[in-house]
Design an enzyme around this catalytic site. Structure first.
Site, mmCIF file in Angstrom:
data_model
loop_
_atom_site.group_PDB
_atom_site.id
_atom_site.type_symbol
_atom_site.label_atom_id
_atom_site.label_comp_id
_atom_site.label_asym_id
_atom_site.label_seq_id
_atom_site.Cartn_x
_atom_site.Cartn_y
_atom_site.Cartn_z
ATOM 1 N N GLY A 152 60.880 -46.422 27.397
ATOM 2 C CA GLY A 152 61.106 -47.199 26.191
ATOM 3 C C GLY A 152 62.573 -47.365 25.851
ATOM 4 O O GLY A 152 62.969 -48.323 25.191
ATOM 5 N N TYR A 153 63.414 -46.453 26.337
ATOM 6 C CA TYR A 153 64.842 -46.518 26.024
ATOM 7 C C TYR A 153 65.551 -47.572 26.862
ATOM 8 O O TYR A 153 66.459 -48.260 26.396
ATOM 9 C CB TYR A 153 65.454 -45.141 26.278
ATOM 10 N N LYS A 184 66.373 -48.716 31.330
ATOM 11 C CA LYS A 184 66.202 -48.421 32.744
ATOM 12 C C LYS A 184 66.966 -47.162 33.142
ATOM 13 O O LYS A 184 67.942 -46.774 32.516
ATOM 14 C CB LYS A 184 66.675 -49.597 33.593
ATOM 15 N N LYS A 220 70.853 -43.296 32.525
ATOM 16 C CA LYS A 220 69.901 -43.938 31.609
ATOM 17 C C LYS A 220 70.668 -44.960 30.780
ATOM 18 O O LYS A 220 71.499 -44.611 29.954
ATOM 19 C CB LYS A 220 69.235 -42.875 30.733
ATOM 20 N N ASP A 222 57.654 -33.939 22.248
ATOM 21 C CA ASP A 222 56.857 -34.700 23.216
ATOM 22 C C ASP A 222 56.728 -33.924 24.522
ATOM 23 O O ASP A 222 56.958 -34.462 25.603
ATOM 24 C CB ASP A 222 57.485 -36.072 23.464
#
EC number: 2.7.11.1
Length: 953
Positions: free
Chosen positions: A641-642, A644, A659, A755
């Protein structure tokens, strides 16, 4: 179009732009209040528009753009309290008192109102169980749920409210025993050391009053347990609460002797023990020198003479000893206590003459000796008082002629309101100043007054003046007050007084003024004279609200006013336009510094703008572009979601994972700076390490060590080709447990992951487990310890069950997720697979009396193949199930989990201190054949740094 028209349109458009961006209410707060408005059949008048803070909605108080108080008492609201109330995260006061048409259960997520201090729902019709989540309201000071229809039991979690001052659940249908803590994990009411008021009367509470409930560390002043179904004896520990001033245990089923250790309660003013099943004799209570009221009526005490020690109580005002088998004559000094006003000794076996003698209290007003054996009466020569001797021999002989032979007739005609004012219109009342108005009316219920006579009007005049002085002192919109219709409830001896509060300068209150007055009583802001004791106020419905006062007598005046207002508005808009332009310029200048906090950072010099990094490097965009071959597809190894994730190679040959945030995930510059500072502090062999960052060319990138063998999920699913036997699984459990324990207990500041799942546990070339995806979101306020939590709200199957009630994730939520991972290691299954939940499957199938707990059919085939060497298996299962307990308080800490896994490894003959798991010959094949370890599900970054408080979605 003329230039003038065009300018006007531009000005109008500008005006609407200003309006659209200058709403004064936080979006979530506005949404929550509009949900209340939609839920209620009769919302408050004046709740118009979509900006409650900006348009001053009735009963709503804001600070900046946040709603901090809702005070809507006695507004005839109808409906339920919707779950949306939980979004008001800055709310301090919620007062919906005296709205009897508000009904239904309280929403379970009311516990999300973490800053709530006052929860006042007295006099509504709420029903159902009091939510357990109320125990999460750590700031709560005032909890008033009385006069509703609540049922069920008292939530033990209320014992966690360490700041609670007032706890009132009287007049409901609450049942069961009083919860006390078990000394380890389960909370209870005995933990409320700062609470002053236990008001539990008129419910269905039962069982013994626990001896564990009371201790010398408590601060209680009022214990009102009257009108319940308590059994057993009065616990001796009650005598340790030396702060007690009012004790009501009347109208229960208590047994045994009235204990002499009540003498230890030397601050006691009022003691009610009537209508129980006490036996024995009345103990000497002469140590209670502050006692105003003593009521021991209607108990099965032994036949005994009237105790002489009564005359030694210097403060005694009201004495009730009805129906307790007193016999013999009345001692001559019995009526001598200097403050004595009321004596009720009816339904006993008192004999001989009633003689007051000369030593009689000057305060004495009323003596009731009905249904005794009095044969003679000698009235006091110097004292006028009311005596009732009906149904005594003295009256049978004298007939019904003397007044003292008539039954009591209470006089309720006393009133402080005038009788000589001009008549008012129907519905109106004349105030003490003879002004006709619509008063705000209700009834004051005094639960344990220290006097019982209704004949001394001085007390009620004092009360009326005290209330009026209070409103005047604090500038309430009140002209005057009056009291009338004074009476006593014969069942529980509560004193009832009708109160009338008259508006200042108008015929009726507006909603704001009436709410202010109501809140003074519902919140106990007003304190009556001490002789009246604790009270509640039950308001009558008020419908005569005054409208907004707008002059409309002359249309010409309206036109003139409109013209003037128009000119003023125009000038105001022009002024705003100028100010707006200047502010935009300054804002643009500030934005440079805020969006790029490194703008002034000279890497060759020391600067306060430089991030305080610990072992992390600042990369340029060109450096990372070069090491990823211009972020080529060949190096695109996945993402989340952040954004690639790219694989790169530094000039020294080191593999890195980069990231790269996509546009929708970019943070504010200061937030990004704070995040990399904190992430750079995390150094542990079982946590993925941050190597550096890039904040260049409007890019935000985080550079991590490259973990070659992907996620635990990949290995359990067979995707990686790595075989995980029982030994390797234990070492992975220990390694990931150590990483998580480090985040909780040793990181500075501590980090709540939020998470934990098998996708976020990565395995290096030695199968060493490393916890990943702990991007930071915000500091969590805790006076003792500051935590950092991640943005991710958890993943289905791993999510703490308590989250659904509290919308809060804690260290124990991480423990729950880790427990699910332990079960994944055991079964090889996803948490939810084909509609089956692994936690429930294990609990249902498990049989502790059989080998391997009879879980063979749930185990991963790789484990079954090595079932001959599953030492420590049962302890492992026990630990996993402790981690997934429904309630967080019953779960171990991660530090405790690590210690237990180390013990299990020792049982299996393994060294828990070895640095790595066994190597695998399949590593190279796995890397080549299974895709990249940073797949679409692995290592999902969660680093968005919200600018405001994180809200549930």
């Amino acid at each position: 179009m003329s230039s003038r028209t065009g300018a006007s349109l531009l000005l109008i458009l500008f005006f609407f732009q200003i309006c659209s961006v200058s709403a004064l209410t936080n979006g979530l707060d506005a949404s929550a209040l509009n949900a209340l408005k939609s839920e209620w059949t009769t919302p408050p008048d004046g709740w118009e528009g979509s900006d409650p803070c900006g348009t001053n909605w009735v009963g709503i108080t804001c600070q900046n753009d946040r709603v901090v108080s809702i005070s809507l008492g006695n507004l005839d609201l109808e409906g339920k309290l919707p779950a949306d109330i939980s979004f008001l995260s800055e709310l301090r006061i919620l007062d919906l008192s005296y709205n009897p048409k508000l009904s239904g259960p309280l929403p379970p997520n009311i516990g999300n109102l973490g800053k709530l201090r006052n929860l006042i729902l007295v006099g509504c019709s709420f029903s159902g169980q009091i939510p357990e989540s109320i125990g999460t309201l750590k700031e709560l000071i005032y909890l008033s749920l009385n006069l509703n229809k609540f049922s069920g039991t008292i939530p033990p979690s209320i014992g966690l409210l360490s700041k609670l001052y007032w706890f009132d659940i009287a007049d409901n249908q609450i049942e069961g025993e009083l919860p006390v803590s078990n000394g380890t994990s389960a909370p209870g009411l005995d933990m409320l050391l700062q609470t002053k008021h236990f008001h539990f009367g008129k419910n269905k509470l039962s069982g013994n009053i626990p001896k564990e409930l009371f201790s010398s560390n408590m601060s209680l002043i009022h214990v009102l347990f009257d009108g319940n179904q308590f059994t057993g004896e009065i616990p001796e520990t009650l005598s340790l609460v030396k702060t007690l001033t009012v004790l009501r245990l009347d109208r229960n089923k208590l047994i045994g002797d009235i204990p002499s250790y009540l003498n230890n309660l030397t601050n006691l003013n009022e003691l009610y023990l009537a209508n129980n099943r006490f036996t024995g004799t009345l103990p000497n209570l002469t140590s209670l020198t502050s006692l105003y009221t003593l009521d021991v009526s209607n108990n099965t005490l032994d036949f005994s003479p009237i105790p002489s020690w009564i005359s030694s109580l210097p403060s005694l005002s009201t004495l009730r000893m009805e129906g307790i088998q007193l016999n013999g004559p009345i001692p001559i000094s019995f009526f001598s206590p200097p403050q004595l006003q009321t004596v009720i000794l009816k339904r006993n076996s008192i004999v001989e003459s009633l003689d007051f003698g000369t030593d009689v209290s000057s305060q004495l007003e009323f003596v009731d000796l009905q249904y005794n054996e009095i044969t003679d009466y000698k009235p006091s020569a110097n004292k006028v008082l009311q005596v009732i001797l009906a149904n005594n021999p003295v009256c049978l002989e004298a007939g019904n002629g003397p007044s003292y032979c008539s039954a009591i007739q209470h006089n309720t005609s006393f009133s402080t309101l005038p009788t000589n004012c001009s008549p008012c219109e129907p519905g109106m009342e004349a105030s003490p100043t003879c002004r006709c108005a619509y008063p705000f009316m209700g009834t004051l219920y005094f639960r344990s007054p220290s006097f019982s006579g209704l004949f001394n009007s001085t007390n009620f005049s004092i009360l009326q003046k005290a209330i009026a002085d209070f409103f005047k002192k604090f500038n309430y919109p009140v002209d005057s007050v009056g009291v009338r219709n004074i009476r006593e409830n014969p069942t529980d001896h509560q004193l009832l007084i009708d109160l009338l509060v008259f508006p200042l300068g108008r015929e009726s209150f507006n909603q704001t003024g009436m709410s202010l007055v109501g809140f003074a009583f519902s919140n106990q802001t007003y304190k009556p004279p001490p002789i009246f004791g604790p009270y509640i106020f039950k308001a009558d419905l008020y419908k005569q609200f005054s409208d907004v006062e707008v002059s409309s007598k002359s249309s010409n005046k309206s036109i003139l006013i409109g013209a003037v207002v128009g000119v003023v508005v125009l000038l105001l808009l022009l002024t705003i336009a100028g100010i707006y332009a200047l502010r935009q310029k300054k804002r643009a200048e500030r934005a440079t510094g805020q969006n790029n906090p490194f703008a002034k950072w000279d890497t060759s010099k020391s600067s306060i703008d430089a991030p305080q990094l610990m072992g992390a490097k600042a990369f340029t965009f060109e450096e990372l572009k070069k090491c990823t071959d211009n972020f080529s597809e060949a190096n695109d190894v996945g993402g989340g979601g952040y954004g690639k994730v790219y694989r790169g190679i530094l000039p020294n040959g080191q593999l890195i994972a980069i990231k790269r945030a996509q546009q929708g995930s970019l943070q504010g510059g200061l937030e990004f700076k704070t995040e990399i500072e904190l992430l750079s502090r995390v150094h542990h062999k079982n946590v993925v390490r941050l190597l550096g960052f890039c904040f260049d060319r409007n890019e935000q990138m985080l550079v991590y060590e490259y973990i070659s063998n992907g996620s635990l999920k990949d290995s359990l699913s067979g995707k990686s080709g790595i075989r995980l036997d029982w030994t390797r699984r234990l070492k992975i459990a220990l390694g990931s447990g150590k990483g998580l324990a480090y985040l909780h207990e040793l990181a500075d500041p501590p980090i709540i992951h939020r998470d934990i799942k098998s996708n976020n546990i990565l395995l290096d070339e030695n199968l060493t487990a490393k916890v990943a995806d702990f991007g930071l979101s915000k500091l969590v306020g805790d006076p003792e310890k500051t935590h950092v939590t991640t943005q991710v709200k958890g993943t289905m199957g791993y999510l703490d069950p308590e989250y659904y009630m509290t919308n809060q994730l804690t260290e124990k939520s991480d423990v729950y997720g880790f427990g699910v991972v332990l079960l994944e290691l055991l079964t090889g299954r996803s948490p939810i697979e084909r509609g089956k939940y692994v936690v429930r499957e294990v609990k249902t199938k498990m049989n502790k009396s059989r080998s391997l707990y009879d879980l063979q059919e749930l185990l991963d085939t790789t484990i079954i193949a090595s079932s001959g060497n599953l030492k420590g298996f049962e302890k492992y299962v026990d630990l996993a199930l402790r981690c997934v307990e429904e309630e967080g308080v019953n779960r171990p800490s991660m530090g405790e989990v690590v210690k237990e896994i180390e013990n299990i490894m020792q049982l299996a003959g393994l060294n828990p201190n070895s640095d790595s798991a066994t190597s695998s010959r399949t590593y190279e094949d796995a890397i080549k054949g299974s895709g990249d370890p940073y797949g679409s599900e692995s290592f999902q970054y969660s680093g968005n740094f919200p600018a405001s408080k994180l809200e549930p979605q």
